[in-house]
Every structure is written in C-alpha cells, then in structure tokens.
Write a protein that holds these residues in place. Structure first.
Motif, PDB file in Angstrom:
ATOM      1  N   ARG A   1       0.837  -1.200   0.000  1.00  0.00           N
ATOM      2  CA  ARG A   1       0.000   0.000   0.000  1.00  0.00           C
ATOM      3  C   ARG A   1       0.873   1.251   0.000  1.00  0.00           C
TER       4      ARG A   1
ATOM      5  N   HIS B   1       1.009   4.159  -3.091  1.00  0.00           N
ATOM      6  CA  HIS B   1       0.703   5.577  -2.923  1.00  0.00           C
ATOM      7  C   HIS B   1       1.966   6.439  -2.966  1.00  0.00           C
TER       8      HIS B   1
ATOM      9  N   ARG C   1       2.766   4.087  12.678  1.00  0.00           N
ATOM     10  CA  ARG C   1       2.022   4.657  11.550  1.00  0.00           C
ATOM     11  C   ARG C   1       2.454   6.091  11.248  1.00  0.00           C
TER      12      ARG C   1
ATOM     13  N   VAL D   1      -1.488   9.673  12.922  1.00  0.00           N
ATOM     14  CA  VAL D   1      -0.588   9.364  11.811  1.00  0.00           C
ATOM     15  C   VAL D   1       0.262  10.586  11.441  1.00  0.00           C
ATOM     16  N   LEU D   2      -0.365  11.762  11.468  1.00  0.00           N
ATOM     17  CA  LEU D   2       0.349  12.963  11.026  1.00  0.00           C
ATOM     18  C   LEU D   2       1.048  13.679  12.183  1.00  0.00           C
TER      19      LEU D   2
ATOM     20  N   GLU E   1       2.185  17.401   6.142  1.00  0.00           N
ATOM     21  CA  GLU E   1       2.456  16.109   6.792  1.00  0.00           C
ATOM     22  C   GLU E   1       1.836  14.954   6.014  1.00  0.00           C
TER      23      GLU E   1
ATOM     24  N   SER F   1       2.542  10.842   0.527  1.00  0.00           N
ATOM     25  CA  SER F   1       1.983   9.584   0.019  1.00  0.00           C
ATOM     26  C   SER F   1       2.166   8.435   1.010  1.00  0.00           C
ATOM     27  N   MET F   2       3.291   8.435   1.753  1.00  0.00           N
ATOM     28  CA  MET F   2       3.477   7.391   2.756  1.00  0.00           C
ATOM     29  C   MET F   2       2.423   7.523   3.857  1.00  0.00           C
ATOM     30  N   ALA F   3       2.145   8.775   4.223  1.00  0.00           N
ATOM     31  CA  ALA F   3       1.173   9.011   5.285  1.00  0.00           C
ATOM     32  C   ALA F   3      -0.231   8.616   4.840  1.00  0.00           C
ATOM     33  N   VAL F   4      -0.526   8.786   3.543  1.00  0.00           N
ATOM     34  CA  VAL F   4      -1.836   8.366   3.025  1.00  0.00           C
ATOM     35  C   VAL F   4      -2.031   6.881   3.310  1.00  0.00           C
ATOM     36  N   ALA F   5      -0.995   6.087   3.042  1.00  0.00           N
ATOM     37  CA  ALA F   5      -1.082   4.644   3.292  1.00  0.00           C
ATOM     38  C   ALA F   5      -1.353   4.378   4.773  1.00  0.00           C
TER      39      ALA F   5
ATOM     40  N   LEU G   1      -5.054   5.328   5.628  1.00  0.00           N
ATOM     41  CA  LEU G   1      -6.029   4.348   5.125  1.00  0.00           C
ATOM     42  C   LEU G   1      -6.000   3.071   5.970  1.00  0.00           C
ATOM     43  N   THR G   2      -4.798   2.590   6.273  1.00  0.00           N
ATOM     44  CA  THR G   2      -4.683   1.341   7.030  1.00  0.00           C
ATOM     45  C   THR G   2      -5.230   1.508   8.438  1.00  0.00           C
ATOM     46  N   GLU G   3      -4.937   2.642   9.032  1.00  0.00           N
ATOM     47  CA  GLU G   3      -5.389   2.872  10.410  1.00  0.00           C
ATOM     48  C   GLU G   3      -6.915   3.060  10.458  1.00  0.00           C
TER      49      GLU G   3
ATOM     50  N   GLU H   1      -8.989   1.629   8.378  1.00  0.00           N
ATOM     51  CA  GLU H   1      -9.480   0.248   8.207  1.00  0.00           C
ATOM     52  C   GLU H   1      -9.479  -0.490   9.542  1.00  0.00           C
TER      53      GLU H   1
ATOM     54  N   ASP I   1      -7.481  -0.260  -2.719  1.00  0.00           N
ATOM     55  CA  ASP I   1      -6.730   0.931  -3.119  1.00  0.00           C
ATOM     56  C   ASP I   1      -7.302   1.609  -4.354  1.00  0.00           C
TER      57      ASP I   1
END
Lengths: 225, 90
Positions: A135, A139, A198, B20-21, B43, B46-50, B53-55, B57, B66
């Motif tokens: 993922r 992204h 995270r 996350v941020l 912040e 693209s890594m933070a977007v992942a 989304l995971t958190e 979920e 995705d």
C-alpha cells in the motif's frame, strides 16, 4: 545497572550487532523490533522501552535482524527463515531464561527462538507486513521494479514467505498481547498511546513507553522472571 | 447524507489524522467538513496516506481497496469521513 553497550551475535549466515542494556543476568529479555519503515519510525520508542526495562532491573538485548536496521546484509538477500534463525541464535547466545518482546512485525521473527514467554505490542502477521509495504508503495512514487516495495528490494522467497504468513504459529509457552486503546482487535490489555509505527515521521512517546515497560516487567515476573 | 454512526466515524478519522500525522488534538479539533487535507497538509505525503487508510481500516473494521481511493477521497476532511462512513454502512 549497566548502561547501553554494543554487543554482537553470530548466526549461521553471518554476524550482526546487538544492543544491550541493563544487567547481564536474569531477568533477561530480547526485543524483536518492528520491520522495514516501521523500524525507523519506532527506533527511539523501542529504545525508550528498553531503557525503562533496564530501570526495572531487566537486562535487555536488541539484535539487528539480517537485512534490516544497521545490518550489512542487503535487504534483497534476506529471507524469513534467516530472520528466524538469526533471532533464535541471538537468544541462545544471551543464554539462560530469556523473555521475548515483539514490536509489530517482530512477532513473525521470534517464532524459532527458545523464549520463556512472549509479550507482543500490536503484532502483525507477515501478510500484513507485506500488504502495508504494498500500500505504501502504491501511494508513493515507485521506480517500476515490482520487487521494490516502499524503497525495499525484496527477494521473491521473502515476498512469498510473508504472503503465506497469515496466522501467528503456535510457539508454546505464555503469550501476552498489548494494543493501543484505539485498536479494537482483541488483546490482553489496551493501553492509551499513539501508534507510532504509523507516523509519517519518527516520533517518541516516553509515557507510553514507560507504561509498556511496567506492563512487561510485571509480565516477566509473573512468568517466573 | 447522514449515516448511522457517522459521529463515531468522524471521531475515529479525526483521531487517525492526529495519530498518523502527529497533529495536536487542538489542531485536529479545528477540522471541519471543508478543511482541505491532501495537498494542504504538508504532513500528509503519500506514505502518510497509506498509514491513514490502514489505520482507518483497523479502527473501523472496514476494508478499503486501493482502487477505490482517488484524489477526491482525501481532498477534504468531510470527504474522507463520508468515504469511511459509506464503507461502514455497507
């Protein structure tokens, strides 16, 4: 009490560094750190837990996992079997009764080690490790190579082994699972704290680390020290 | 569009963005439906977007494919909450 020192351990595939803190005698614990990017995000936090454990009189070791962290082994030569063999060798080298502490993906690394108990913080399976990497790379700007996931070159056997790792194997012995209070999945205890793994930037949470260290210390005592 | 439990979804999404941020609770408390996210918060790379989304979920017990996520999904706080609420309503 003794301070932070850099030790090392040998396994069948090479030689890796191992941080040691606190006493050399029981009670002893070994930490299987988080994997890949999560290892960077939780490095200071993991060390904060280790330091707090040392103040509880627990001797702590944090081995480098081959192909992870400061290891000289290229990531694309690492395999899951090697990670497990190396961690087992590090545990054996410490000697005596050793308790395992796994952070996140570290829980898939400690399975072959002879541990008196296993304490896990928000453990994830290999499958989750892999899907998180996928993922993140989807992204992110990737440079095309399918084997490169979020900046990590992975050998096909490692990808396959992670993909197949969907449940935590039964290792025998006591297991305690702790999660952050925002995580609804089952655990022996939910603790207030940030999921630092995270975070987009490495961060630390000393009060959270102190709470976890106290929990681990009590757990190790209840498992016979 | 009001979904049952949207308030909980909003609270969870707000907390995820903070965690996350690395944003303070004071800062995330100011988020409204129209607060821009992707492209506006440095912040949120693209890594933070992942991670977001995971958190989301994990905390809401949903699965996000995705290919369901596009530029709109994370354009504003309201858009992200609405997306997550739709997934929890399924």
């Amino acid at each position: 009490m003794t301070g932070l020192r850099i030790d090392s351990y040998d396994w069948q595939g090479g030689h890796e560094a191992m941080l040691r803190l606190g006493p050399d005698h029981a009670p002893l614990a070994i930490i299987a750190p988080a994997l890949f990017e999560e290892a960077n995000r939780t490095r200071a936090f993991t060390l904060a837990i280790a330091r707090a454990l040392a103040t509880h009189g627990i001797g702590v070791a944090i081995p480098d996992i081959p192909g992870q962290g400061e290891s000289v082994l290229p990531t694309d030569r690492a395999s899951l079997a090697d990670w497990r063999a190396a961690f087992a060798a590090a545990t054996a080298q410490i000697g005596g009764q050793v308790h395992g502490i796994a952070i996140r993906g570290g829980a898939i690394v400690d399975t072959d080690a002879e541990l008196a108990s296993r304490w896990r913080l928000s453990p994830i399976t290999g499958q989750t490790v892999l899907s998180d990497l996928r993922r993140a790379s989807r992204h992110a700007t990737v440079n095309g190579e399918p084997s490169t996931l979020a900046g990590n070159r992975l050998a096909a056997p490692l990808v396959a082994a992670l993909e197949a790792d969907e449940i935590f194997p039964s290792t025998g012995g006591p297991v305690r699972t702790v999660r952050v209070d925002t995580d609804p999945r089952p655990a022996d205890r939910h603790v207030a704290g940030s999921p630092l793994w995270r975070r987009s930037e490495p961060a630390n949470d000393p009060p959270f680390a102190a709470t976890l260290a106290a929990d681990i210390a009590q757990w190790i005592t209840s498992c016979g020290g | 569009m009001i979904f049952e439990g949207t308030h909980e979804v909003e609270r969870a999404v707000r907390a995820v963005l903070g965690d996350v941020l690395g944003l303070s609770p004071e800062r995330t408390a100011e988020f409204t439906d129209v607060t821009p996210l992707f492209g506006a918060l440095p912040e949120l790379d693209s890594m933070a977007v992942a991670g977001v989304l995971t958190e989301v979920e994990d905390r809401l017990g949903i699965v996000i494919e995705d290919d369901e996520v596009d530029g709109e999904t994370l354009s504003t706080f309201g858009a992200l909450v609405a997306f997550a609420a739709r997934k929890t309503a399924v």
